[in-house]
Design a protein around this motif. Sequence first.
Motif, PDB file in Angstrom:
ATOM      1  N   ASP A  16      38.388   4.089  45.924  1.00  0.00           N
ATOM      2  CA  ASP A  16      39.183   4.908  45.002  1.00  0.00           C
ATOM      3  C   ASP A  16      40.626   4.404  44.932  1.00  0.00           C
ATOM      4  N   SER A  17      41.356   5.001  44.006  1.00  0.00           N
ATOM      5  CA  SER A  17      42.780   4.690  43.834  1.00  0.00           C
ATOM      6  C   SER A  17      43.609   5.934  44.096  1.00  0.00           C
ATOM      7  N   LEU A  18      44.871   5.694  44.416  1.00  0.00           N
ATOM      8  CA  LEU A  18      45.812   6.782  44.678  1.00  0.00           C
ATOM      9  C   LEU A  18      47.206   6.268  44.378  1.00  0.00           C
ATOM     10  N   ARG A  19      48.043   7.155  43.889  1.00  0.00           N
ATOM     11  CA  ARG A  19      49.432   6.777  43.605  1.00  0.00           C
ATOM     12  C   ARG A  19      50.364   7.690  44.380  1.00  0.00           C
ATOM     13  N   LEU A  20      51.172   7.091  45.229  1.00  0.00           N
ATOM     14  CA  LEU A  20      52.172   7.830  45.988  1.00  0.00           C
ATOM     15  C   LEU A  20      53.519   7.745  45.282  1.00  0.00           C
ATOM     16  N   SER A  21      54.272   8.816  45.356  1.00  0.00           N
ATOM     17  CA  SER A  21      55.616   8.833  44.794  1.00  0.00           C
ATOM     18  C   SER A  21      56.618   9.252  45.847  1.00  0.00           C
ATOM     19  N   CYS A  22      57.831   8.786  45.680  1.00  0.00           N
ATOM     20  CA  CYS A  22      58.922   9.131  46.587  1.00  0.00           C
ATOM     21  C   CYS A  22      60.136   9.468  45.735  1.00  0.00           C
ATOM     22  N   ALA A  23      60.560  10.700  45.811  1.00  0.00           N
ATOM     23  CA  ALA A  23      61.728  11.157  45.065  1.00  0.00           C
ATOM     24  C   ALA A  23      62.948  11.104  45.962  1.00  0.00           C
ATOM     25  N   ALA A  24      64.000  10.471  45.469  1.00  0.00           N
ATOM     26  CA  ALA A  24      65.229  10.321  46.240  1.00  0.00           C
ATOM     27  C   ALA A  24      66.337  11.168  45.652  1.00  0.00           C
ATOM     28  N   SER A  25      67.169  11.707  46.507  1.00  0.00           N
ATOM     29  CA  SER A  25      68.347  12.444  46.067  1.00  0.00           C
ATOM     30  C   SER A  25      69.475  12.148  47.039  1.00  0.00           C
ATOM     31  N   ASP A  75      66.344   3.730  36.426  1.00  0.00           N
ATOM     32  CA  ASP A  75      67.306   4.746  36.036  1.00  0.00           C
ATOM     33  C   ASP A  75      67.675   5.571  37.253  1.00  0.00           C
ATOM     34  N   ASP A  76      68.945   5.589  37.622  1.00  0.00           N
ATOM     35  CA  ASP A  76      69.377   6.375  38.776  1.00  0.00           C
ATOM     36  C   ASP A  76      69.092   7.856  38.600  1.00  0.00           C
ATOM     37  N   ALA A  77      68.971   8.292  37.383  1.00  0.00           N
ATOM     38  CA  ALA A  77      68.712   9.708  37.145  1.00  0.00           C
ATOM     39  C   ALA A  77      67.299  10.091  37.555  1.00  0.00           C
ATOM     40  N   LYS A  78      66.362   9.125  37.543  1.00  0.00           N
ATOM     41  CA  LYS A  78      64.979   9.433  37.915  1.00  0.00           C
ATOM     42  C   LYS A  78      64.743   9.252  39.404  1.00  0.00           C
ATOM     43  N   ASN A  79      65.338   8.230  39.997  1.00  0.00           N
ATOM     44  CA  ASN A  79      65.339   8.084  41.453  1.00  0.00           C
ATOM     45  C   ASN A  79      63.953   8.156  42.084  1.00  0.00           C
ATOM     46  N   THR A  80      63.007   7.403  41.573  1.00  0.00           N
ATOM     47  CA  THR A  80      61.639   7.476  42.075  1.00  0.00           C
ATOM     48  C   THR A  80      61.115   6.105  42.451  1.00  0.00           C
ATOM     49  N   THR A  81      60.470   6.046  43.604  1.00  0.00           N
ATOM     50  CA  THR A  81      59.751   4.858  44.038  1.00  0.00           C
ATOM     51  C   THR A  81      58.275   5.215  44.133  1.00  0.00           C
ATOM     52  N   SER A  82      57.408   4.321  43.692  1.00  0.00           N
ATOM     53  CA  SER A  82      55.980   4.617  43.695  1.00  0.00           C
ATOM     54  C   SER A  82      55.208   3.517  44.407  1.00  0.00           C
ATOM     55  N   LEU A  83      54.037   3.895  44.887  1.00  0.00           N
ATOM     56  CA  LEU A  83      53.114   2.936  45.497  1.00  0.00           C
ATOM     57  C   LEU A  83      51.740   3.193  44.896  1.00  0.00           C
ATOM     58  N   GLN A  84      51.326   2.287  44.029  1.00  0.00           N
ATOM     59  CA  GLN A  84      49.998   2.377  43.429  1.00  0.00           C
ATOM     60  C   GLN A  84      49.005   1.668  44.346  1.00  0.00           C
ATOM     61  N   MET A  85      47.958   2.377  44.740  1.00  0.00           N
ATOM     62  CA  MET A  85      46.988   1.821  45.680  1.00  0.00           C
ATOM     63  C   MET A  85      45.613   1.839  45.034  1.00  0.00           C
ATOM     64  N   ILE A  86      44.959   0.696  45.005  1.00  0.00           N
ATOM     65  CA  ILE A  86      43.606   0.607  44.465  1.00  0.00           C
ATOM     66  C   ILE A  86      42.683   0.068  45.539  1.00  0.00           C
ATOM     67  N   ASP A  87      41.364   0.216  45.287  1.00  0.00           N
ATOM     68  CA  ASP A  87      40.364  -0.291  46.222  1.00  0.00           C
ATOM     69  C   ASP A  87      40.691   0.118  47.661  1.00  0.00           C
ATOM     70  N   LEU A  88      40.931   1.390  47.843  1.00  0.00           N
ATOM     71  CA  LEU A  88      41.312   1.872  49.167  1.00  0.00           C
ATOM     72  C   LEU A  88      40.174   1.722  50.171  1.00  0.00           C
ATOM     73  N   LYS A  89      40.552   1.471  51.406  1.00  0.00           N
ATOM     74  CA  LYS A  89      39.601   1.254  52.489  1.00  0.00           C
ATOM     75  C   LYS A  89      39.878   2.257  53.604  1.00  0.00           C
ATOM     76  N   PRO A  90      38.881   2.565  54.421  1.00  0.00           N
ATOM     77  CA  PRO A  90      39.136   3.470  55.546  1.00  0.00           C
ATOM     78  C   PRO A  90      40.290   3.008  56.431  1.00  0.00           C
ATOM     79  N   ALA A  91      40.498   1.714  56.532  1.00  0.00           N
ATOM     80  CA  ALA A  91      41.606   1.194  57.344  1.00  0.00           C
ATOM     81  C   ALA A  91      42.970   1.534  56.757  1.00  0.00           C
ATOM     82  N   ASP A  92      43.013   1.992  55.510  1.00  0.00           N
ATOM     83  CA  ASP A  92      44.277   2.409  54.895  1.00  0.00           C
ATOM     84  C   ASP A  92      44.656   3.834  55.272  1.00  0.00           C
ATOM     85  N   THR A  93      43.789   4.530  55.982  1.00  0.00           N
ATOM     86  CA  THR A  93      44.071   5.896  56.400  1.00  0.00           C
ATOM     87  C   THR A  93      45.296   5.926  57.314  1.00  0.00           C
ATOM     88  N   ALA A  94      46.284   6.718  56.929  1.00  0.00           N
ATOM     89  CA  ALA A  94      47.537   6.794  57.683  1.00  0.00           C
ATOM     90  C   ALA A  94      48.454   7.815  57.025  1.00  0.00           C
TER      91      ALA A  94
END
Length: 125
Positions: A16-25, A75-94
């Motif tokens: 499966d895939s998953l997308r993580l986001s990180c909002a900064a302020s 854009d500094d106004a959005k302040n977001t970092t993302s991590l798109q993850m595809i083909d996830l494996k059990p070893a990615d559990t964390a």
Amino acid sequence: QVQLVESGGGLVQAGDSLRLSCAASGRTFSDYAMGWFRQAPGKEREFVAVISRSTLITDYADTVKGRFTISRSRDDAKNTTSLQMIDLKPADTAVYYCAAAAVGIPQSAEGYEYWGQGTQVTVSS
């Protein structure tokens, strides 16, 4: 001070895939390189990916190269970092953490001044 809040974790199946986001302020977002790290139970925190302030430079751990993609808003106004993850494996559990570094584009956790609280990613087989 920079405050970081991760979101997007969850329980998924292998492949499966998953997308993580990180909002900064706080301080100016573009002053910092942004990284993602992860820590599995009983293991050390490990580097996953980093992106430079300009977005032109990215770097990945060998274990995720080709499957994970880091990005950040220009854009500094959005302040977001993302991590798109595809083909996830059990070893990615964390627990996945985003972090901000004022100097360089570090792969070492010691190079980061600010950390989020983490978001759990669980990949079932």
